[in-house]
Design an enzyme around this catalytic site. Structure first.
Site, PDB file in Angstrom:
ATOM      1  N   GLN A  19       5.409   4.971  -1.004  1.00 41.27           N
ATOM      2  CA  GLN A  19       6.248   6.103  -0.575  1.00 41.27           C
ATOM      3  C   GLN A  19       7.683   5.698  -0.243  1.00 41.27           C
ATOM      4  O   GLN A  19       8.455   6.506   0.273  1.00 41.27           O
ATOM      5  CB  GLN A  19       5.612   6.765   0.663  1.00 41.27           C
ATOM      6  CG  GLN A  19       4.247   7.355   0.393  1.00 41.27           C
ATOM      7  CD  GLN A  19       3.555   7.878   1.648  1.00 41.27           C
ATOM      8  OE1 GLN A  19       4.143   7.919   2.720  1.00 41.27           O
ATOM      9  NE2 GLN A  19       2.300   8.284   1.505  1.00 41.27           N
TER      10      GLN A  19
ATOM     11  N   ASP B  82       0.832  -1.203   0.000  1.00 39.34           N
ATOM     12  CA  ASP B  82       0.000   0.000   0.000  1.00 39.34           C
ATOM     13  C   ASP B  82       0.871   1.259   0.000  1.00 39.34           C
ATOM     14  O   ASP B  82       1.994   1.243  -0.519  1.00 39.34           O
ATOM     15  CB  ASP B  82      -0.981  -0.044   1.181  1.00 39.34           C
ATOM     16  CG  ASP B  82      -0.252  -0.283   2.509  1.00 39.34           C
ATOM     17  OD1 ASP B  82       0.890   0.193   2.670  1.00 39.34           O
ATOM     18  OD2 ASP B  82      -0.821  -0.951   3.392  1.00 39.34           O
ATOM     19  N   SER B  83       0.383   2.336   0.595  1.00 38.52           N
ATOM     20  CA  SER B  83       1.120   3.610   0.529  1.00 38.52           C
ATOM     21  C   SER B  83       2.492   3.525   1.193  1.00 38.52           C
ATOM     22  O   SER B  83       3.397   4.263   0.813  1.00 38.52           O
ATOM     23  CB  SER B  83       0.307   4.729   1.191  1.00 38.52           C
ATOM     24  OG  SER B  83      -0.029   4.378   2.520  1.00 38.52           O
ATOM     25  N   ILE B  84       2.629   2.647   2.182  1.00 37.14           N
ATOM     26  CA  ILE B  84       3.921   2.582   2.888  1.00 37.14           C
ATOM     27  C   ILE B  84       4.976   1.988   1.950  1.00 37.14           C
ATOM     28  O   ILE B  84       6.164   2.244   2.089  1.00 37.14           O
ATOM     29  CB  ILE B  84       3.785   1.785   4.201  1.00 37.14           C
ATOM     30  CG1 ILE B  84       2.684   2.419   5.069  1.00 37.14           C
ATOM     31  CG2 ILE B  84       5.101   1.765   4.968  1.00 37.14           C
ATOM     32  CD1 ILE B  84       2.328   1.621   6.302  1.00 37.14           C
TER      33      ILE B  84
END
Lengths: 244, 244
Positions: free
Chosen positions: A15, A10-12
């Protein structure tokens, strides 16, 4: 071609190439040995991740990845009846979705090294601050994620890894071993600071090394410059890069 | 599959995924749009880089890169008769080698966007300090590289780009526009600080944008999470990731 390591999450994960990010640090650890491919999708849970499998990892890929991290759960653990409920996936379904993701990757490449990563802990106070800074008085009054519930997802993730004999990183537990983890490792109660990223990087390298997949043991794709004779460079390239 | 951008060069490319590195920053700029592949080889000059072409960029690759940076010259410009003379490549040969690298990439993919990057300036004092810290009194007494000579290589690089109608980044000039560039942008008189990396990142993004290859204009490979209906997720995936 250079081996590929895929970071799916996911976003982790998405990023992870920001300043100090764990994906970039991994790319540095495996520099000249393997390519690190970022397949992080902000906001995604395991249920939505399933839709991507054949697209990201076609079964007939000529050179499937040699290793992968699967790093979901932060969104699956969003609570029902709260502002992020759209992302909620029931606990048992989360575990089964992870299992299906692993099965698919193993079908792509039976020898692939899969490392499961649990969601990090949640700092509820940090989430509130973040919401207030964005929405002011309109910010949610009740947490959309709690550390306790996210911990249950982390537990299922680790349990599945144990069932399947795969390495796993219990980030939820690991981070909470350090006093002040809430601000030290998390920037907004959920996403990672540079120090939080460093923990993920360190743990992934450790898991890869323990599984026998260490950068040190991998060969360089082409000669190190110190092996090249300035007067007679072709000699160094004969083996790995023969003249065409 | 996701488009690939290849960074081909020497140590300044190889180190571009270190903390604050320009390669990692580029990966963040193109996140979910393109993969950034690091093909940097510390110590390499253009002459040795030629040996890698068929290995790194096979002519029959089914999906050649859509864009590439070519970033050599820092080693080519090492002086004859000094400690790094093994890496020296004569000025005219440097230009011809760059031309051959470009020709090869264009043969792989006629539509590839190639951006040439000149070597950064050299801070001779910084090189001495670095040598003294490593070798003490045995350090070289005469510079192995000078800023002036490296500037001649930079000039040839820019001239070739102009001849061929390709975009180029004159890093040698650009960095010297800023007072204190010696320490601000260079860590050891040759390699980049985080601020030096930021300049390269900024200039590469600018060159890509001006050539019409901007991340903003590239489509997401799969739906943004905000487009996914929690109750009916399959709808969002129908187009890009149809059920298999």
């Amino acid at each position: 071609m250079r081996p590929q390591i895929v970071l799916f999450g996911d976003s982790i994960t998405e990023q992870s190439f920001r300043f100090g990010g764990w994906g970039a640090a991994l790319a540095e650890s495996y520099v000249r040995k393997a390519d690190i491919l970022n397949r992080g999708y902000g906001g995604y849970n395991t249920k939505w991740g399933l839709f991507l499998l054949h697209h990201l990892f076609p079964l007939d890929a000529p050179t499937p990845p040699v290793a992968a991290t699967i790093f979901f759960g932060a969104n699956d653990a969003a609570l029902l009846g709260r502002t992020s409920e759209r992302q909620h996936v029931p606990l048992e379904e989360y575990k089964e979705n992870l299992r299906r993701i692993i099965q698919h990757l193993k079908k792509c490449s039976p020898s692939i090294l899969v490392v499961l990563i649990t969601p990090p802990p949640v700092d509820e106070a940090g989430r509130f601050e973040q919401a207030r800074s964005m929405y002011g008085d309109k910010a949610m009054k009740l947490p959309e994620r709690t550390n306790e519930v996210t911990g249950e997802y982390a537990k299922q993730c680790v349990e599945l890894a144990r069932e399947l004999g795969l390495p796993s990183i219990n980030l939820w537990s690991k981070m909470q071993e350090t006093e002040g983890w809430q601000k030290k490792f998390l920037s907004d109660g959920l996403h990672l600071t540079a120090e939080g990223n460093a923990i993920v990087h360190q743990e992934v390298v450790k898991a890869f090394n323990e599984a026998g997949f260490s950068a040190q043991k991998m060969p360089y794709d082409v000669p190190h410059h110190s092996e090249i004779d300035g007067q007679n460079p072709e000699k160094a390239f004969q083996l790995q890069c023969p003249a065409v």
